[in-house]
Motif scaffolding. Structure first.
Motif, PDB file in Angstrom:
ATOM      1  N   VAL A 237       9.372 -14.220   0.948  1.00  0.00           N
ATOM      2  CA  VAL A 237       8.306 -13.490   1.643  1.00  0.00           C
ATOM      3  C   VAL A 237       7.886 -12.622   0.347  1.00  0.00           C
ATOM      4  O   VAL A 237       8.661 -12.094  -0.394  1.00  0.00           O
ATOM      5  N   GLN A 238       6.585 -12.460   0.489  1.00  0.00           N
ATOM      6  CA  GLN A 238       6.225 -11.402  -0.719  1.00  0.00           C
ATOM      7  C   GLN A 238       5.355 -10.398   0.334  1.00  0.00           C
ATOM      8  O   GLN A 238       4.610 -10.640   1.253  1.00  0.00           O
ATOM      9  N   LEU A 239       5.333  -9.265  -0.100  1.00  0.00           N
ATOM     10  CA  LEU A 239       5.185  -7.861   0.589  1.00  0.00           C
ATOM     11  C   LEU A 239       4.326  -6.965  -0.388  1.00  0.00           C
ATOM     12  O   LEU A 239       4.736  -6.765  -1.560  1.00  0.00           O
ATOM     13  N   VAL A 240       2.983  -6.706  -0.056  1.00  0.00           N
ATOM     14  CA  VAL A 240       2.331  -6.256  -1.025  1.00  0.00           C
ATOM     15  C   VAL A 240       1.841  -4.805  -0.308  1.00  0.00           C
ATOM     16  O   VAL A 240       0.932  -4.777   0.707  1.00  0.00           O
ATOM     17  N   GLU A 241       2.277  -3.569  -1.191  1.00  0.00           N
ATOM     18  CA  GLU A 241       1.304  -2.337  -0.235  1.00  0.00           C
ATOM     19  C   GLU A 241       0.158  -2.021  -0.957  1.00  0.00           C
ATOM     20  O   GLU A 241      -0.001  -2.296  -2.125  1.00  0.00           O
ATOM     21  N   SER A 242      -0.441  -1.222  -0.286  1.00  0.00           N
ATOM     22  CA  SER A 242      -1.745  -0.710  -0.772  1.00  0.00           C
ATOM     23  C   SER A 242      -2.129   0.556   0.047  1.00  0.00           C
ATOM     24  O   SER A 242      -1.597   0.691   1.111  1.00  0.00           O
ATOM     25  N   GLY A 243      -3.088   1.283  -0.583  1.00  0.00           N
ATOM     26  CA  GLY A 243      -3.631   2.554   0.204  1.00  0.00           C
ATOM     27  C   GLY A 243      -3.066   3.719  -0.151  1.00  0.00           C
ATOM     28  O   GLY A 243      -3.317   4.792   0.289  1.00  0.00           O
ATOM     29  N   GLY A 244      -1.928   3.663  -1.219  1.00  0.00           N
ATOM     30  CA  GLY A 244      -1.580   5.083  -1.606  1.00  0.00           C
ATOM     31  C   GLY A 244      -2.590   5.770  -2.553  1.00  0.00           C
ATOM     32  O   GLY A 244      -3.656   5.305  -2.683  1.00  0.00           O
ATOM     33  N   GLY A 245      -2.260   7.042  -2.857  1.00  0.00           N
ATOM     34  CA  GLY A 245      -3.299   7.761  -3.615  1.00  0.00           C
ATOM     35  C   GLY A 245      -2.914   9.272  -3.452  1.00  0.00           C
ATOM     36  O   GLY A 245      -1.865   9.715  -3.160  1.00  0.00           O
ATOM     37  N   LEU A 246      -3.874  10.121  -4.238  1.00  0.00           N
ATOM     38  CA  LEU A 246      -3.712  11.668  -4.149  1.00  0.00           C
ATOM     39  C   LEU A 246      -4.675  12.268  -3.062  1.00  0.00           C
ATOM     40  O   LEU A 246      -5.826  11.789  -2.962  1.00  0.00           O
TER      41      LEU A 246
END
Length: 119
Positions: free
Chosen positions: A2-11
């Motif tokens: 299984v591969q999990l890729v997060e996104s959406g972070g920031g300042l």
């Protein structure tokens, strides 16, 4: 696998909002639950929110009423809507998936996405 890729972070400034996304691919079946964890600098990783396959959700006290975990099964995505962000929410946020088949259990983690909340 299984591969999990997060996104959406920031300042973001305190009081602002962010929406984290976790895209799952691979052997996406027999899922028990998916979670969001976070780890602030110098601190232990902590559970932020959980959602089970049946839709039950759980939040750590510090984010109740501000964060919402959700899952889109059709798109194999996990989300974390974060509102009213505080500087103490600053951390690397990780997505986790737990799978089990009979006596076997697997955990998978993403690489994390940085969330920084300025005061």
């Amino acid at each position: 696998q299984v591969q999990l890729v997060e996104s959406g972070g920031g300042l973001v400034q305190a009081g602002g909002s962010l929406r984290l996304s976790c895209a799952a691919s691979g052997r996406i079946f027999n899922i028990n639950a998916m979670d969001w964890y976070r780890q602030a600098l110098g601190k232990q990783r902590e559970l932020v929110a959980t959602i089970t396959t049946g839709g039950w959700t759980h939040y750590t006290d510090s984010v109740k009423g501000r964060f919402t975990i959700s899952r889109d099964g059709a798109e194999n995505r996990l989300y974390l809507q974060m509102n009213s962000l505080k500087p103490e929410d600053t951390a690397v946020y990780y997505c986790r998936m737990v799978r089990s088949i009979m006596q076997s259990r697997w955990e998978y983690w993403g690489q994390g996405t940085q969330v920084t909340v300025s005061s």
